[in-house]
Design an enzyme around this catalytic site. Structure first.
Site, PDB file in Angstrom:
ATOM      1  N   ASN A  14      -5.721 -18.371  13.991  1.00 55.96           N
ATOM      2  CA  ASN A  14      -5.585 -16.916  13.841  1.00 55.96           C
ATOM      3  C   ASN A  14      -4.522 -16.367  14.788  1.00 55.96           C
ATOM      4  OD1 ASN A  14      -7.507 -16.873  11.850  1.00 55.96           O
ATOM      5  ND2 ASN A  14      -9.072 -15.845  13.056  1.00 55.96           N
ATOM      6  N   LEU A  91     -18.825 -15.461  25.992  1.00 59.94           N
ATOM      7  CA  LEU A  91     -19.129 -14.052  26.233  1.00 59.94           C
ATOM      8  C   LEU A  91     -18.443 -13.607  27.519  1.00 59.94           C
ATOM      9  CD1 LEU A  91     -22.948 -13.878  25.392  1.00 59.94           C
ATOM     10  CD2 LEU A  91     -21.040 -13.013  24.026  1.00 59.94           C
ATOM     11  N   HIS A 108     -14.775 -11.741  13.924  1.00 55.14           N
ATOM     12  CA  HIS A 108     -16.015 -12.493  13.718  1.00 55.14           C
ATOM     13  C   HIS A 108     -16.115 -12.889  12.251  1.00 55.14           C
ATOM     14  CE1 HIS A 108     -20.037 -13.914  14.565  1.00 55.14           C
ATOM     15  NE2 HIS A 108     -20.454 -13.300  13.466  1.00 55.14           N
TER      16      HIS A 108
END
Length: 196
Positions: A14, A91, A108
């Site tokens: 990506n 995270l 996501h």
């Protein structure tokens, strides 16, 4: 011109798409650096586009907070307007959010709030869902729980495997991410409205 830092953990497919978008003269953002939490092969994409890279190895610190403090220092040095998590499989600790939220966004591979977490594609298939999706969100302290900036449905074919579905989702993710960054740069999306 919106200045963007991208954070990755892996291969960065990506990221490469975003780097290609940012090469176009009409794209209103520039990627000023790409960082990773480990030695990630995706950093080579940045090097191909002559974009500086950095690594803040998670395992080099005694706690999440210490890693977060080092990441904050590194990110602050680039004076980024926006931080994009693109396959960053970690995270962020609260000290990073405190320093930069709501200027951190994430992609996501699901139609949030459906299928949050690290195994969203596998979870969608296991649930027997006929469709899943792709989302771009503002990062908060939860797991894929921040405000949704964009999302789109993606069909799941009968018998479709995880890799094939992930590839289908990535095509949508890349388009959504580029559009969200464009909308932030032009003011169509105002991140300050998401300030906690």
């Amino acid at each position: 011109m919106l200045k963007v830092v991208v954070l990755i953990s892996g291969g960065g497919s990506n990221l490469r798409s975003l780097l290609e978008q940012a090469e176009h003269a009409d794209f209103p953002a520039r990627i000023v650096a790409v960082g990773a939490d480990r030695e990630a092969t995706g950093l080579f994409h940045a090097q191909d586009f002559r974009v500086p890279t950095f690594t803040v190895p998670y395992g080099s610190f005694d706690s999440r907070e210490e890693w977060g403090a080092a990441l904050v220092t590194q990110l602050a040095g680039w004076s980024a307007d926006l931080i994009v998590l693109s396959g960053m499989m970690r995270l962020l600790p609260q000290n990073v959010l405190d320093a930069f939220a709501p200027r951190i966004i994430n992609t996501h591979p699901a139609y949030l709030p459906e299928f949050p977490g690290a195994h969203a594609v596998r979870d969608a298939i296991a649930a027997g869902a006929a469709q899943t999706g792709a989302s771009v969100i503002v990062v908060d302290s939860g797991v894929d729980s921040g405000p949704v900036l964009a999302r789109e449905r993606v069909a799941i074919d009968p018998g479709m495997g995880e890799d094939a579905l992930h590839d289908r989702i990535k095509t949508v993710e890349r388009r959504l991410l580029a559009q969200v960054i464009r909308d932030i740069a032009t003011g169509a999306i105002r991140l300050e409205e998401y300030q906690a």
